[in-house]
Design an enzyme around this catalytic site. Sequence first.
Site, short mmCIF file in Angstrom:
data_model
loop_
_atom_site.label_atom_id
_atom_site.label_comp_id
_atom_site.label_asym_id
_atom_site.label_seq_id
_atom_site.Cartn_x
_atom_site.Cartn_y
_atom_site.Cartn_z
N LYS A 82 -10.33 -3.50 -4.97
CA LYS A 82 -10.95 -2.20 -5.25
C LYS A 82 -9.91 -1.18 -5.70
O LYS A 82 -10.26 -0.17 -6.28
CB LYS A 82 -11.63 -1.67 -3.98
CG LYS A 82 -12.79 -2.52 -3.51
CD LYS A 82 -13.11 -2.21 -2.04
CE LYS A 82 -13.98 -3.27 -1.43
NZ LYS A 82 -14.03 -3.23 0.02
N LYS A 114 -4.63 -9.98 -7.28
CA LYS A 114 -5.94 -10.27 -6.68
C LYS A 114 -6.98 -9.23 -7.12
O LYS A 114 -6.61 -8.08 -7.38
CB LYS A 114 -5.85 -10.36 -5.15
CG LYS A 114 -5.68 -9.04 -4.48
CD LYS A 114 -5.89 -9.13 -2.97
CE LYS A 114 -5.74 -7.72 -2.40
NZ LYS A 114 -5.84 -7.58 -0.99
N LYS A 163 0.83 -1.21 0.00
CA LYS A 163 0.00 0.00 0.00
C LYS A 163 0.86 1.25 0.00
O LYS A 163 0.54 2.23 -0.66
CB LYS A 163 -0.93 0.02 1.22
CG LYS A 163 -2.16 -0.84 1.05
CD LYS A 163 -3.23 -0.47 2.06
CE LYS A 163 -4.46 -1.31 1.87
NZ LYS A 163 -5.39 -1.22 2.99
P1 TYM Z 1 -11.30 -6.06 2.97
O1 TYM Z 1 -12.33 -5.04 3.33
O2 TYM Z 1 -10.25 -5.65 1.98
O3 TYM Z 1 -11.99 -7.37 2.42
C1 TYM Z 1 -13.03 -8.04 3.10
C2 TYM Z 1 -12.88 -9.54 2.94
O4 TYM Z 1 -12.82 -9.90 1.55
C3 TYM Z 1 -11.68 -10.72 1.33
N1 TYM Z 1 -11.15 -10.45 -0.01
C4 TYM Z 1 -10.87 -11.41 -0.91
N2 TYM Z 1 -11.01 -12.75 -0.86
C5 TYM Z 1 -10.69 -13.46 -1.97
N3 TYM Z 1 -10.23 -12.88 -3.11
C6 TYM Z 1 -10.07 -11.54 -3.21
N4 TYM Z 1 -9.65 -10.99 -4.34
C7 TYM Z 1 -10.41 -10.74 -2.07
N5 TYM Z 1 -10.39 -9.41 -1.82
C8 TYM Z 1 -10.84 -9.25 -0.56
C9 TYM Z 1 -10.67 -10.31 2.40
O5 TYM Z 1 -9.72 -11.33 2.63
C10 TYM Z 1 -11.59 -10.07 3.58
O6 TYM Z 1 -11.85 -11.29 4.25
N6 TYM Z 1 -8.20 -5.86 6.88
C11 TYM Z 1 -9.47 -6.37 6.41
C12 TYM Z 1 -10.67 -5.90 7.21
C13 TYM Z 1 -10.59 -6.18 8.68
C14 TYM Z 1 -10.78 -7.45 9.29
C15 TYM Z 1 -10.70 -7.20 10.71
C16 TYM Z 1 -10.98 -8.74 8.81
C17 TYM Z 1 -10.43 -5.26 9.65
N7 TYM Z 1 -10.49 -5.86 10.90
C18 TYM Z 1 -10.85 -8.24 11.61
C19 TYM Z 1 -11.13 -9.78 9.73
C20 TYM Z 1 -11.05 -9.53 11.12
C21 TYM Z 1 -9.66 -5.90 4.99
O7 TYM Z 1 -9.10 -4.91 4.57
O8 TYM Z 1 -10.59 -6.63 4.29
#
Ligand code: TYM
Length: 329
Positions: A197, A194, A111
Amino acid sequence: MPRVLSCIQPTGSVHLGNHLGALINWVAGQHEGDVYHGIVDLHALTVVDTPGLIGDQTVELAAMLFAVGLDPQVATVFVQSHIHEHSELSWIMECTVSYGELSRMTQFKDKSAKREGEFISAGIFTYPALMAADILLYDADEVPVGDDQRQHVEITRDVALRFNHRFGDTFVIPRAVHPKAGARVMDLQDPTSKMSKSAATDAGIVYMLDDNATIEKKFKRAVTDNDGEVRYDRAAKPGVSNLLDILSACSGTPVDTLAASYSQYGPLKKDTAEAVISVVEPVRARYGELMADRGELTRLLRIGNDRARAVAAATLARVHSAVGLLPRV
Ligand code: TYM
């Protein structure tokens, strides 16, 4: 019953990667565990700074979480910034994680590299401390996430173990849970990256709110390769493997069975698009209904927030007492 927690950021529209990597499994798991799902708006502040935007995106994401099938009677859906314990425990986690550990996080490196020359907030660096707080506040046994969050859950475990060692048994040690198919959905135009967004163009990203024609077009134009053989091999054939993985996640059929039943890319792309549409279409309809009644969405979030707050407050009190902070006067 295991305690389950997972969260999602309200940054832009929910895409197929989010759905297959996380949301589908949250819905499937809601009757097998005591589940907590947060809309983590404070995490989104690390990259979003347009006034007013996050509030709107939080409501839209809430509608999406209920539209995909989280049942507010069963699952606790809450807004991170409404539970002040997240920010408070995050500071204590910042004092428990090391500078070296944070520097090694691949997401931080990616990032910050992408934002070179732009404003890079300290929040991008300390992000894992807030995420550890999210997880540990709810005594989570399981954290269902996509593959990209593996390292964040690992660091949470390390920090929890360190805290317990320093201050006595306080936190439950969580473990990450990944789906069999869909843990790493790749961009349809660049299948070595991957689906995310933050991609430069939307052509390789399938959004949950895309209409059917757009979904068909995106799959038709999906990048594959020139050897014409349908085979699951992520390294040698990333585009075809991604299609097989998506079709498997949507249909429940194992990738090897699917690979054996196709000899050409065209029908594979067509069937994958159809399988995705059959998953996405009903979600889109429910989303529209939910967004038409904002009062009801607020009511549902209030119920979730109240339940989440009760758990988070008890954990934070336990943490304060373990550390030995002077009891509030
Ligand atoms: P975030 O908001 O980017 O994504 C939410 C969930 O979607 C999954 N994901 C994917 N899975 C498969 N293929 C992809 N291309 C893909 N893109 C996104 C992510 O793995 C996630 O499960 N840091 C986290 C948010 C967070 C969180 C937490 C998660 C904050 N606190 C506590 C679990 C527990 C994030 O940015 O996810």
